[in-house]
Each structure stands twice: as C-alpha cells, then as structure tokens.
Scaffold this motif. Structure first.
Motif, PDB file in Angstrom:
ATOM      1  N   ASP A 296       0.879  -1.180   0.000  1.00 17.68           N
ATOM      2  CA  ASP A 296       0.000   0.000   0.000  1.00 17.68           C
ATOM      3  C   ASP A 296       0.912   1.224   0.000  1.00 17.68           C
ATOM      4  OD1 ASP A 296      -1.917   1.877   0.276  1.00 17.68           O
ATOM      5  OD2 ASP A 296      -2.810   1.071   2.099  1.00 17.68           O
ATOM      6  N   TYR A 300      -3.376   6.317  -3.580  1.00 18.29           N
ATOM      7  CA  TYR A 300      -3.592   6.301  -5.024  1.00 18.29           C
ATOM      8  C   TYR A 300      -3.054   5.040  -5.698  1.00 18.29           C
ATOM      9  CZ  TYR A 300      -4.239  11.269  -4.052  1.00 18.29           C
ATOM     10  OH  TYR A 300      -4.659  12.466  -3.533  1.00 18.29           O
ATOM     11  N   PHE A 301      -2.193   4.291  -5.004  1.00 19.78           N
ATOM     12  CA  PHE A 301      -1.569   3.146  -5.664  1.00 19.78           C
ATOM     13  C   PHE A 301      -1.330   2.017  -4.657  1.00 19.78           C
ATOM     14  CE2 PHE A 301       2.143   0.797  -7.275  1.00 19.78           C
ATOM     15  CZ  PHE A 301       1.626   0.385  -8.497  1.00 19.78           C
ATOM     16  N   ARG A 302      -2.053   0.932  -4.882  1.00 18.67           N
ATOM     17  CA  ARG A 302      -1.863  -0.286  -4.096  1.00 18.67           C
ATOM     18  C   ARG A 302      -1.673  -1.443  -5.068  1.00 18.67           C
ATOM     19  NH1 ARG A 302      -6.744   1.935  -2.294  1.00 18.67           N
ATOM     20  NH2 ARG A 302      -6.562   3.204  -0.410  1.00 18.67           N
ATOM     21  N   GLY A 327      -6.601   2.020  -6.310  1.00 17.73           N
ATOM     22  CA  GLY A 327      -6.318   3.284  -5.662  1.00 17.73           C
ATOM     23  C   GLY A 327      -7.588   4.057  -5.386  1.00 17.73           C
TER      24      GLY A 327
END
Length: 552
Positions: A296, A300-302, A327
C-alpha cells in the motif's frame, strides 16, 4: 567621590568628640550631685551630600548565534498498526438488567446476549422465519442462526402438484481473539428441496450441503504471522421417488499461510491441498504452493500479487498467477486485475443456477468435468463528482479452455454439461444518486458483446432501483426492476420479455419492532404461460410476504 568621603568622615569624627564630652560632663555632675542644665538645645553643623552623575550611556554585550543555542528535542517512534491491540472486552456492552433476571445475576461477566428474529408468511403457502442469537463480550463470541423459507403451489398451481420450494439453514459461528492467538470456526448445514413440476420421473430434488471451516492465526513474533485453515464439506444430491437416487461427495481443503510485514507492506507464502471424493466413484486432488506480495504505497496506488504452482491429480502442472492494482482519490476509485487461473466448477454453484443439473447421470457428468483454465482481466472505475452522485464503468474479459456449458434435455427434464472453449467480454455502467438524504436512485447495465459468452449470465441485463426513507426513519419504501435478455443459444433459459418488478415497504413501530410487506414479480400475471425459470420449469411468479422483525 573623595569630597563626599571626606565630609562624611569629618562629621563622624566631630559627632564622636561631642558625645564623649557630653558623657564626661554628665559623669562629673553625678559625682558632685545633680544639676539642671541651662539649655537642652543641640546645634549640629550643616552637612551637604553630593552625588556624582552615574548615567549609563552605552552597554556592550555579545548575543550567541542560533546554532549555539540548545533547544529541547524529543523524538519518538510510533507503533505499527498491528502492534496496537484493543481487547474484545473493550467493546462489551452491558445488557439491560432486569431485577431477578439472569442478566442481572451475570452482570459481572461483562457479556451480552442479543436476539433478532423475523417471522412471516405470504401467498403460495409461504412460511418464513429467521432467528439469530448473538453472544458478545466475554470470549469466545458466537452466533447461532436458524432460517426457514418454504412455498407450495406457486405460478398459479395448487399445492401438492410439484410446484414447491423449501430451504432450511442452520449456522453456528464462534470467534476467539487473544493477544497472540485468534481462532475462528463456522459450521453450517443447508438443505434445499425443489419440486420437479411434473417435468421428470421424480417428485422432488433435495440438495444437502454441510460445511465446516476453522481458522487459527498466531503471531509468532512481531510482524510474523502463521495461519492455518481447515475446510471440510459434504454435498448430497437426492432424487425422491418410489426408487430414489442419490449422489454424495466429500471435500477436504487444508491450507497454511505464513505472512511477514505490516498492513502497508506484507509478503509471504502458502501451501494448500484439495481432496474431492465422489463416494462410490472417483476422486480428484490438487496440490498448490505460492507466494504473494501486497503493498500500500499510497492511497492512489496499491498492488497485490499472487503466483504459484498447481499439481492437478499430481500429473498435470500449471502456473496460476494474478496481479491487482487499485487506488482511491478524492473523487475517484479504480481497480484493475488480471492473470491466469485454474479451477473446477463448484457443483453447488451449478445447482443454484440449475437445480436439476445432470439428474440421474450426475455422478457420471460431474466425474467427467475437466479442469477449467485460462486468462482473465477485469477493471472498474468509479467517479464521484459530487457527494451525492457516484458513476461507474467496468469491463470483464476471459478466455477459458474447458469452460462448462449447460445443455438442456427436454425429454428427461434435467440439464447436462459439455466442455467448450469460451471467450467473453462484458461491459457495464451505472450510477448511484442520493437525491436527498431520504431519496436515492440506482441503475446498472451490462452487455456481453462477443459471440461467445458467460453461459450463466444473460446477454444483456438492466436493473433499476429506488429507495425512500421518511424523515423520522419510521417508514421506508423501495422498488426494483430487472430486465434480462438471453441469447438464442441459451436455450435452457426462456425470454419472457417482461421485466421483473418488485416492491418492499416497512414501518418501524419501535426501535426493536418492524413490520414489512413485499411483493415480488408484480407483472408475472400478464404472462399466459407464467414466468419461466429455465427450460420448461416455472419461477414462483407473483408472491406477497408480510413479515415481523423483533430485536431484543
């Protein structure tokens, strides 16, 4: 300064001399006898006090630089989320203490029992009931549930003619959470019985499904977790007549997972095994091992990834994997995933779609089902331009070898299956609109645009819904509409071209006492031959239910 000192010294010296003379004179008079003085006045000489000007015109001082000044500095390290554990006892809620009741006698145990029950009935000789018991507080927590729903004589037919449906469900769930060890368990038994409506040489079809699931999780050291799952299941299939037929199978699914990391970033490995034994016939077994990584990085970005190895019956070798990116922004959410998967169709899922799947040939049909494998990709994007409005679009693509396609058999009244390759692309869109705090609307549309398709879903599907809640939340009303269009090749389904419309309303008499009324498939009556479920089998049609829900 010297003048001042000199004058003070002179004054002091004269004062001492004067005092000495006065004392000597007084002493002599005492010896000769008392005598009255001529005068008592004392004359002192004039004195002048001079002070020089001490005004300070300038002061020189050195102030240290900022770098030379030492300020107090405190540094601390925040704990990881998983290191912060709140005991379950912190969430315990004291139950109402009635004098002389067991709740009052057991108040010191800090536990609470809750009960929620729904009973009701309706047309088509319907009787329904759903009872839940909860125990929260003192470990372990547990839940018990019993559910019943039965109909006889629907779609305009009399009771006892095979137009019937019944479901029974019993569930028991327990949960224990300690400082380093947690345990969970679930035991369920589900029985479903459907009348065969005179389409076959049997009266009814009974399906019995029993599942046992246990899970243990142990924090070995900080950030290192070992968990194990053990699942076991029984599936029974029985055609009831003067000469009944039955099919039975057992499943065993153990799994071990080792995880290291935090909620933000973690990775690990797993080993799983599946044993499927079709009693009096054959068995299938799979052994799998894999690695996973989840990160994580920001809202915005996982990323979540899985990759493994699968041995099917210890003969065939496959490498399934998948990856997901997701995200969340201030006004949007997204999720994209894809990979290569291998799986068997679950017979219980097939029976949910086609209760009369395979019929007397069920053992042979299920024993020949191959391993389905292939590629998939799916994605969804949600836009929230306003707090009250949410829009979404999604897409699903799949290419599978040995996909299981149902086939109808009007002569026997049962469905069988065949193995085919399938390419499917489904696009969808919709919205959720909270017009006010009291009124909301929702819509969704999906369409399969390639020649091949997911055989268990309609070619096109549209659903609409609306909800209303009164300002005091004592009254609510909801409605929904579903319209499905099937392809010509989906001959096991029946295109009625009439949407399914239903309504439900409730009235809250008190916080724990609610009455509701629902009507399903309002327009079924306009169909001269009734609403078809699949093949020549009919759906229930228009059904009304009145329910009472009580929470204690």
């Amino acid at each position: 300064m010297n003048k001042l000192v000199f004058k003070i010294f002179t004054f002091s010296f004269l004062f001492l001399i004067f005092s000495a003379v006065f004392l000597l004179a007084e002493g002599s008079e005492v010896e000769s006898g008392p005598a009255e003085p001529d005068s008592t006045d004392i004359i002192l000489p004039e004195m002048y006090l001079e002070i020089e000007d001490l005004t300070i015109e300038e002061i020189d001082a050195v102030i240290p630089d900022d770098d030379s000044v030492m300020f107090l500095s405190i540094e601390t390290t925040l704990p990881e989320p998983e290191q912060i554990k709140i005991p379950a006892e912190a969430f315990a809620v004291d139950s109402l203490k009635v004098p002389g009741s067991s709740e009052e006698n057991n108040a010191d145990n800090n536990t609470s029992f809750y009960c929620e029950g729904t009973i009701g009935g309706g047309t088509s000789a319907n009787i329904t009931g759903d009872i839940n018991l909860y125990h929260i507080g003192q470990q372990p927590d547990f839940r018990l549930r019993y559910f019943h729903d039965g109909y006889d004589g629907f779609a305009g037919n009399q009771a006892g003619m095979g137009f019937s449906s019944r479901e029974e469900l019993i569930e028991a769930e327990a949960d224990y959470t300690g400082d380093a060890l947690s345990l969970k368990g679930l035991l369920s038994y589900n029985e479903l019985e459907d009348g065969l409506q005179g389409q076959a040489d049997y009266f009814t079809l009974t399906r019995r499904i029993a599942d046992l699931s246990t899970e243990a999780s142990w924090y070995i050291v900080d950030k290192l977790n070992l968990s194990g799952n053990l699942g076991a299941g029984y599936t029974g299939y029985q055609l009831n007549s003067l000469s009944p037929l039955s099919y039975n199978s057992l499943d065993l699914l153990p799994e071990v997972v080792l995880t290291y990391g935090t909620e933000k970033i973690n990775f690990g490995g797993q080993i799983n095994y599946k044993f499927d034994w079709e009693l009096d016939n054959s068995f299938n077994q799979d052994l799998g091992a894999g690695l996973f990584f989840n990160a994580d990085f920001s809202q915005y970005f996982r990323i979540a990834t899985n990759a493994g190895i699968l041995w099917n019956n210890f003969n065939n070798f496959y490498v399934p994997f998948d990856i997901e990116l997701s995200g969340t922004g201030s006004i949007f959410d997204y999720s994209v995933s894809g990979g290569y998967k291998c799986f068997y169709y679950d017979i219980t899922e097939l029976w949910d779609i086609f209760p009369a799947a395979a019929g007397p040939a069920v053992e042979e049909a299920l024993g020949e089902l191959p391993l389905t494998r292939g590629w998939f990709a799916e994605g969804e994007f949600t836009l929230n331009p306003l707090d009250i409005l949410s829009l979404f679009v999604n897409a699903d693509f799949s290419y599978y070898e040995n996909a299981i396609k149902p086939t109808d058999s009007l002569l026997t009244g049962f469905n069988s299956f065949s193995s085919v390759d399938s390419v499917c692309l489904t696009l969808g869109t919709g919205f959720l609109w909270d017009i006010t705090n009291l009124v909301s609307l929702n819509m969704s549309w999906s369409s399969q645009i390639l020649e091949d398709m997911d055989w268990y879903k309609p070619r096109h599907s549209l659903s609409l819904g609306a909800d209303f809640i009164s300002p005091n939340e004592k009254f609510g009303l909801s409605g929904d509409l579903a319209f499905n269009i099937y392809d010509e090749e989906q001959t096991w389904y029946y295109n009625d071209w009439v949407p399914v419309i239903g309504f439900e309303g409730y009235f809250r008499i008190s916080p724990g006492f609610v009455i509701s009324l629902s009507v399903d498939d309002v327009l079924a009556g306009v169909l001269s031959s009734g609403r078809h479920l699949w093949g020549n089998y009919l759906d229930m049609g228009t059904v009304a239910q009145l329910k009472v829900k009580i929470s204690l």
